[in-house]
Write an enzyme that holds these catalytic residues in place. Structure first.
Site, PDB file in Angstrom:
ATOM      1  CD  GLU A 141       8.824   4.624 -36.632  1.00  0.00           C
ATOM      2  OE1 GLU A 141       9.355   5.613 -36.077  1.00  0.00           O
ATOM      3  OE2 GLU A 141       9.360   4.012 -37.565  1.00  0.00           O
ATOM      4  CE  LYS A 147      16.721  11.005 -52.402  1.00  0.00           C
ATOM      5  NZ  LYS A 147      15.599  11.489 -51.578  1.00  0.00           N
ATOM      6  CB  CYS A 177      12.758   8.771 -35.479  1.00  0.00           C
ATOM      7  SG  CYS A 177      12.787   8.933 -37.272  1.00  0.00           S
ATOM      8  CD  GLU A 204      16.985   9.178 -36.109  1.00  0.00           C
ATOM      9  OE1 GLU A 204      16.046   8.376 -35.869  1.00  0.00           O
ATOM     10  OE2 GLU A 204      16.802  10.324 -36.529  1.00  0.00           O
ATOM     11  N   GLY A 233      15.641   7.783 -41.503  1.00  0.00           N
ATOM     12  CA  GLY A 233      14.430   7.296 -42.153  1.00  0.00           C
ATOM     13  C   GLY A 233      14.035   5.933 -41.630  1.00  0.00           C
ATOM     14  CB  SER A 234      11.785   3.384 -43.019  1.00  0.00           C
ATOM     15  OG  SER A 234      12.403   2.947 -44.212  1.00  0.00           O
ATOM     16  CB  THR A 235      14.036  -0.150 -39.651  1.00  0.00           C
ATOM     17  OG1 THR A 235      13.955   0.642 -38.451  1.00  0.00           O
ATOM     18  CG2 THR A 235      14.969  -1.326 -39.400  1.00  0.00           C
TER      19      THR A 235
END
Length: 321
Positions: free
Chosen positions: A221, A13, A122, A88, A66-68
């Protein structure tokens, strides 16, 4: 792909912001002769298509980049069916420059480590720490490197180094962080504004100095062409400050002292450490983070292990109970 190499079928995806590139990959996979059903593609929004995949009982493993914040939601959903996960996520990677380094190489790699791919990496080394004795020289050379190399413009132009940000939302977010940095009292050494006549999502490569470790531009970030550069005096000090973050994805160390390089690499809390480079990855080497930068590893032997299950088979060859 490690999942395919280990005999799995996969469902990919794409991020909703970049739905077309995955379809190009699909045409290549079909051309390569993969049987139908081995590699599958789903496009859609994460809260719908992504959530459906994560919660589906027939999906055995979820790997996410992607994002945390999104990763946290995936962990919660995956817990319902005890899915194996690899995450990750975000980063605020430090880059440490000691005064015994090759400063010309440190400048080039430091610039590449944050400004490549519009800063949308990242592992981008977005916090640069420079030993005090070479701090002013580093700033001068870093600004000159930006002026010489960081041509901002059309991404299809071979001479362009930095293209547009991926979406208007990300473009606006980066500009808001630049405003936050100024309001907190940081100094803009160069950049700090949109690039050009306002058409397109172009942002000038931006360098903040006079940054306190408590500032948001230092701690959060940004995911764009924005970097903070701070000075330090001792090895102990810079390692402590480099580790003062919720993230732990990548880190860089620039020094000619190999003993120091190994010592600092051990002390820094990160899944990956580059010595005298930045973003210098190899598919044979494990990739991943610690703390809120992720769980598990991709690539290398560890990446293969992430897509396998260990099974024990006991065979009685005739021994009677």
């Amino acid at each position: 792909m490690a999942a395919l190499a280990c005999g799995n079928t996969v469902v990919l995806k794409a991020a909703e912001q970049t739905p077309l590139s995955i379809l190009v990959l699909g045409t290549l996979i079909k051309k390569a002769g993969f049987p139908p059903g081995v590699v599958n593609f789903v496009n859609g929004h994460g809260r719908e298509a992504g959530a459906a995949l994560v919660s589906h009982p027939l999906v055995d493993k979820v790997a996410f980049t992607g994002s945390t914040a999104t990763a946290s939601q995936i962990m919660k959903s995956a817990a319902a069916t005890l899915k194996n996960i690899t995450l990750e996520t975000g980063g605020k990677s430090p880059l440490l420059v000691f005064d015994d380094c090759d400063i010309e190489q440190a400048i080039k790699w430091s610039h590449f480590g944050i400004m490549s791919n519009q800063g949308q990496i990242c592992t981008a080394t977005s916090r640069i720490f420079v030993q005090k004795s070479i701090y002013e020289t580093f700033l001068e050379k870093f600004r000159a490197q930006i002026q010489e190399v960081s041509k901002v413009g059309d991404q299809w132009d071979d001479s362009t180094f930095q293209g547009p940000q991926v979406t208007k939302a990300q473009y606006d977010r980066i500009l808001s962080y630049i405003d936050i940095g100024e309001s907190e009292g940081a100094t803009i050494l160069t950049g700090g504004k949109r690039h050009g006549d306002g058409k397109g999502f172009y942002i000038q490569p931006t360098v903040f100095t006079d940054v306190k470790d408590s500032m948001r531009v230092f701690r959060e970030e940004i995911f764009g062409p924005v970097v903070t550069i701070s000075s330090f005096e001792s090895e102990y000090e810079v390692v402590r400050r480099a580790n003062d973050t919720t993230y732990g994805l990548g880190a860089s160390v620039f020094t000619k002292d190999l003993e120091r390089a190994h010592r600092v690499a051990i002390e820094i809390e990160a899944g990956m450490v580059w010595v005298n480079s930045s973003q210098d990855c190899d598919f044979r080497i494990p990739f991943g983070g610690v703390k809120q930068s992720g769980i598990g590893r991709e690539l290398g032997e560890a990446g293969l292990e992430a897509y396998t299950q260990t099974k024990a088979v006991h065979i009685n060859m005739g021994n009677k109970l």
